[in-house]
Design a protein around this motif. Structure first.
Motif, PDB file in Angstrom:
ATOM      1  N   PRO A 110       0.905  -1.229  -0.107  1.00  0.00           N
ATOM      2  CA  PRO A 110      -0.087   0.083   0.095  1.00  0.00           C
ATOM      3  C   PRO A 110       0.837   1.146   0.099  1.00  0.00           C
ATOM      4  CG  PRO A 110      -0.890  -1.503   1.664  1.00  0.00           C
ATOM      5  CD  PRO A 110       0.427  -2.269   0.966  1.00  0.00           C
ATOM      6  N   LEU A 111       1.884   1.436   0.754  1.00  0.00           N
ATOM      7  CA  LEU A 111       2.539   2.301   0.873  1.00  0.00           C
ATOM      8  C   LEU A 111       3.525   2.617  -0.431  1.00  0.00           C
ATOM      9  CD1 LEU A 111       4.500   2.648   4.447  1.00  0.00           C
ATOM     10  CD2 LEU A 111       3.014   4.149   3.377  1.00  0.00           C
ATOM     11  N   LEU A 112       4.015   1.552  -0.993  1.00  0.00           N
ATOM     12  CA  LEU A 112       4.865   1.532  -2.137  1.00  0.00           C
ATOM     13  C   LEU A 112       3.756   2.116  -3.216  1.00  0.00           C
ATOM     14  CD1 LEU A 112       6.826  -1.639  -2.084  1.00  0.00           C
ATOM     15  CD2 LEU A 112       7.570   0.696  -1.777  1.00  0.00           C
ATOM     16  N   ILE A 113       2.589   1.662  -3.465  1.00  0.00           N
ATOM     17  CA  ILE A 113       1.884   2.487  -4.573  1.00  0.00           C
ATOM     18  C   ILE A 113       1.570   3.811  -4.241  1.00  0.00           C
ATOM     19  CG2 ILE A 113      -0.536   1.966  -5.339  1.00  0.00           C
ATOM     20  CD1 ILE A 113      -0.524  -0.844  -4.633  1.00  0.00           C
ATOM     21  N   LEU A 114       1.325   4.133  -2.942  1.00  0.00           N
ATOM     22  CA  LEU A 114       1.118   5.531  -2.681  1.00  0.00           C
ATOM     23  C   LEU A 114       2.628   6.365  -2.938  1.00  0.00           C
ATOM     24  CD1 LEU A 114      -0.450   5.832   0.809  1.00  0.00           C
ATOM     25  CD2 LEU A 114      -1.317   6.738  -1.510  1.00  0.00           C
ATOM     26  N   TRP A 115       3.737   5.806  -2.861  1.00  0.00           N
ATOM     27  CA  TRP A 115       5.043   6.503  -3.103  1.00  0.00           C
ATOM     28  C   TRP A 115       5.420   6.475  -4.482  1.00  0.00           C
ATOM     29  CZ3 TRP A 115       7.589   4.363   2.032  1.00  0.00           C
ATOM     30  CH2 TRP A 115       6.954   4.922   3.211  1.00  0.00           C
ATOM     31  N   VAL A 125      10.956  -2.682  -6.351  1.00  0.00           N
ATOM     32  CA  VAL A 125      11.198  -2.414  -4.883  1.00  0.00           C
ATOM     33  C   VAL A 125      10.771  -3.633  -4.112  1.00  0.00           C
ATOM     34  CG1 VAL A 125      10.582  -1.083  -2.862  1.00  0.00           C
ATOM     35  CG2 VAL A 125      11.270   0.162  -5.155  1.00  0.00           C
ATOM     36  N   ILE A 126       9.746  -4.239  -4.453  1.00  0.00           N
ATOM     37  CA  ILE A 126       9.121  -5.707  -3.780  1.00  0.00           C
ATOM     38  C   ILE A 126      10.138  -6.621  -4.007  1.00  0.00           C
ATOM     39  CG2 ILE A 126       7.458  -7.227  -3.764  1.00  0.00           C
ATOM     40  CD1 ILE A 126       5.472  -4.832  -4.517  1.00  0.00           C
ATOM     41  N   ILE A 127      10.558  -6.690  -5.127  1.00  0.00           N
ATOM     42  CA  ILE A 127      11.550  -7.856  -5.335  1.00  0.00           C
ATOM     43  C   ILE A 127      13.046  -7.387  -4.707  1.00  0.00           C
ATOM     44  CG2 ILE A 127      12.764  -8.961  -7.303  1.00  0.00           C
ATOM     45  CD1 ILE A 127      10.515  -8.735  -9.123  1.00  0.00           C
ATOM     46  N   VAL A 128      13.214  -6.361  -4.625  1.00  0.00           N
ATOM     47  CA  VAL A 128      14.636  -5.791  -4.003  1.00  0.00           C
ATOM     48  C   VAL A 128      14.397  -6.061  -2.431  1.00  0.00           C
ATOM     49  CG1 VAL A 128      15.900  -3.801  -3.191  1.00  0.00           C
ATOM     50  CG2 VAL A 128      15.159  -4.232  -5.573  1.00  0.00           C
ATOM     51  N   LEU A 129      13.257  -5.914  -1.949  1.00  0.00           N
ATOM     52  CA  LEU A 129      13.157  -6.029  -0.425  1.00  0.00           C
ATOM     53  C   LEU A 129      12.758  -7.799  -0.148  1.00  0.00           C
ATOM     54  CD1 LEU A 129      10.374  -3.296   0.390  1.00  0.00           C
ATOM     55  CD2 LEU A 129      12.497  -3.426   1.325  1.00  0.00           C
ATOM     56  N   ILE A 193       5.112 -12.897  -7.567  1.00  0.00           N
ATOM     57  CA  ILE A 193       3.519 -12.791  -7.656  1.00  0.00           C
ATOM     58  C   ILE A 193       3.138 -11.410  -6.838  1.00  0.00           C
ATOM     59  CG2 ILE A 193       1.545 -14.120  -6.747  1.00  0.00           C
ATOM     60  CD1 ILE A 193       2.699 -15.619  -9.041  1.00  0.00           C
ATOM     61  N   GLY A 194       3.814 -11.529  -5.884  1.00  0.00           N
ATOM     62  CA  GLY A 194       3.504 -10.046  -4.855  1.00  0.00           C
ATOM     63  C   GLY A 194       3.649  -8.753  -5.754  1.00  0.00           C
ATOM     64  N   ALA A 195       4.863  -8.772  -6.401  1.00  0.00           N
ATOM     65  CA  ALA A 195       5.079  -7.748  -7.306  1.00  0.00           C
ATOM     66  C   ALA A 195       3.969  -7.529  -8.307  1.00  0.00           C
ATOM     67  CB  ALA A 195       6.511  -7.910  -8.053  1.00  0.00           C
ATOM     68  N   GLU A 196       3.699  -8.532  -9.212  1.00  0.00           N
ATOM     69  CA  GLU A 196       2.934  -8.296 -10.406  1.00  0.00           C
ATOM     70  C   GLU A 196       1.337  -8.369  -9.724  1.00  0.00           C
ATOM     71  OE1 GLU A 196       4.218 -11.411 -13.017  1.00  0.00           O
ATOM     72  OE2 GLU A 196       6.035 -10.296 -13.822  1.00  0.00           O
ATOM     73  N   MET A 197       1.343  -8.545  -8.480  1.00  0.00           N
ATOM     74  CA  MET A 197      -0.211  -8.223  -7.820  1.00  0.00           C
ATOM     75  C   MET A 197      -0.323  -6.761  -8.300  1.00  0.00           C
ATOM     76  SD  MET A 197      -0.405 -10.342  -4.665  1.00  0.00           S
ATOM     77  CE  MET A 197      -1.657  -9.446  -3.579  1.00  0.00           C
TER      78      MET A 197
END
Lengths: 255, 230
Positions: A110-115, A125-129, A193-197
């Motif tokens: 949610p935060l990453l989508i906002l930022w 960023v999700i894959i990096v994390l 999967i999370g990233a491409e969600m």
């Protein structure tokens, strides 16, 4: 003879699972929607291969995984290296890193989508994390676990701190770095999967989620297989590279 | 005569809350172009003394003066070879890029009897061969002084005897000075031009050994055994 049996073992394992799966479907324990037959999954995969759509998804997901993985590796390597060359710096970032290590990357969506919006940045960023921490921990272990007795050899030849890092610490840490990279690559694929969600219209993760929405469980299973196979192939390539790198230098746990 | 001069060297370590004085004021002259052997039982401070001379540790008090422009090399009890480098690369480990001379490296490898093993990795070599690579690595930088910390301790009798012979030959041929630590009286008598006996962090006695004088060797051995109260 023993070698042939050894080579057949993985195939036998797969066949047992396929037979069990087929049997469960034949007995009608689950509805075909919940568990489609192996034949249906095979036919779907054939269609997807023939149309070429799966290759597009693989290429796009692979690109994302590679980008996130490389950024995570550069970050992990730089921070791990600074722990050795600039031990004071570690005090500034170690607690922050340990904090983020315990935060699931998915909770950041949610935060990453906002930022960062719903573009490629959030996915990266999700894959990096997801892949940063296993790599960082292994790299730090490799750098800080260098045999002090070998470092003393550098001292006896008047090596500078940088020379010792380049000629002793880095080669000694290489097995740990590569193990970290291998685990990191696995985590990158797990995060896809999370990233491409996040508002994706292409990629394997999107393909699986879209198939789920269309009630195409067979396609979901094909997607899972493809991710597993691509991950396995990447892992094998890593293994071959490492075997070549460590040729003759003894056991490295990669074989 | 040039050499290394140790003046009132003191060193202590903290073990838990207890301070242990390992070296209690060592005054010693290590002459060049010869083999000086530090002899003593385990824990007497001989390795600490060697590490101080080699610059791996700093003394708490006292000083070490090198009388000549010095270039030192260290051979440890274990070979301490880089496991990711082959014999050739391990031998040139101490050399800067511009100092690497393939012919010179090959000749050092030949001297230590490892011709044909240039491409072998440490784990493919026996303990004795690894130790010879470590000696070649030290020799490759053309040192004026080599510190050796019980380098043959882990070797079997036959390899040790062979290595001792090679060391005497190397010292004679290359004219280096060697500071050699051992707990073996026989090894000290065989190798040393000068023997320094250390007990409880202090120098108990010093002897000059005459070459090929078996009678003197026997007398020295008797003296050392008496002094170490064995």
């Amino acid at each position: 003879m023993k070698k042939t049996i050894g080579r057949l073992c993985p195939i036998i394992g797969i066949l047992i699972i396929l037979c069990g799966w087929s049997l469960v479907c034949k007995l009608g324990i689950f509805s075909p929607y919940v568990l489609p037959t192996p034949e249906k999954v095979f036919n779907s995969s054939q269609k997807m291969l023939q149309s070429g759509e799966i290759f597009v998804d693989i290429a796009i997901s692979f690109g994302r995984v590679l980008k996130g993985f490389l950024i995570a590796f550069v970050l992990a390597f730089s921070l791990g290296m600074s722990r050795v060359l600039l031990p004071v710096a570690e005090k500034y970032y170690e607690y922050i890193l340990q904090f983020f290590r315990n935060v699931p990357p998915l909770s950041m969506i949610p935060l990453l989508i906002l930022w960062c919006g719903i573009g490629e940045t959030t996915k990266t960023v999700i894959i990096v994390l997801a892949s940063f921490f296993p790599m960082y921990l292994n790299i730090v272990k490799g750098f800080t676990g260098c045999d002090k007795r070998l470092l003393e050899v550098g001292d006896t030849f008047n090596y500078t701190r940088l020379e010792k890092f380049k000629s002793i610490v880095l080669p000694a840490a290489l097995p740990d770095i590569l193990v970290g990279m291998r685990i990191g690559m696995g985590y990158s694929w797990r995060a896809i999967i999370g990233a491409e969600m996040v508002a994706a219209s292409t990629g394997l993760g999107h393909m699986i989620l879209f198939a789920q929405q269309m009630s195409r469980t067979d396609k979901v299973i094909v997607g899972i297989f493809v991710i597993g196979i691509v991950g396995l192939v990447t892992d094998k390539i890593f293994g071959i590279v490492i075997k070549k790198l460590f040729k003759g230098t003894g056991e490295n746990g990669w074989n | 005569m040039a050499g290394i001069k140790l003046k009132n060297i003191q060193k202590s370590y903290m073990v838990g809350e207890r301070e242990i004085n390992v070296l209690k004021g060592i005054n010693l002259w290590i002459p060049e172009d010869s083999i000086t052997v530090i002899l003593g039982r385990s824990g007497c401070g001989k390795t600490t003394l060697l590490r101080l001379v080699g610059g791996l540790e700093e003394p708490d008090a006292g000083g070490i003066a090198f009388d000549v422009a010095h270039k030192t090399a260290f051979v440890f009890q274990e070979s301490r070879l880089m496991p990711w480098l082959n014999v050739w690369d391990n031998v040139k480990f101490g050399l800067k890029k511009q100092e690497c001379d393939d012919k010179a490296i090959q000749s050092i490898i030949d001297v230590v009897g490892l011709n044909g093993f240039e491409k072998a990795y440490p784990n493919q070599l026996s303990g004795g061969m690894q130790q010879r690579v470590a000696i070649a690595r030290a020799m490759a930088i053309h040192p004026s002084f080599i510190m050796m910390d019980e380098p043959f301790a882990a070797l079997d009798y036959f390899t040790r005897a062979q290595m001792q012979k090679e060391l005497i030959r190397l010292q004679r041929d290359c004219g280096v000075s060697i500071l050699f630590v051992t707990h073996s009286i026989d090894e000290a008598l065989l190798l040393g031009h000068k023997i320094v006996v250390i007990e409880n962090g202090q120098i108990k006695s010093e002897f000059v050994v005459e070459e090929n004088n078996e009678e003197q060797s026997l007398i020295l051995k008797k003296n050392i055994i008496e002094q170490l109260d064995l």
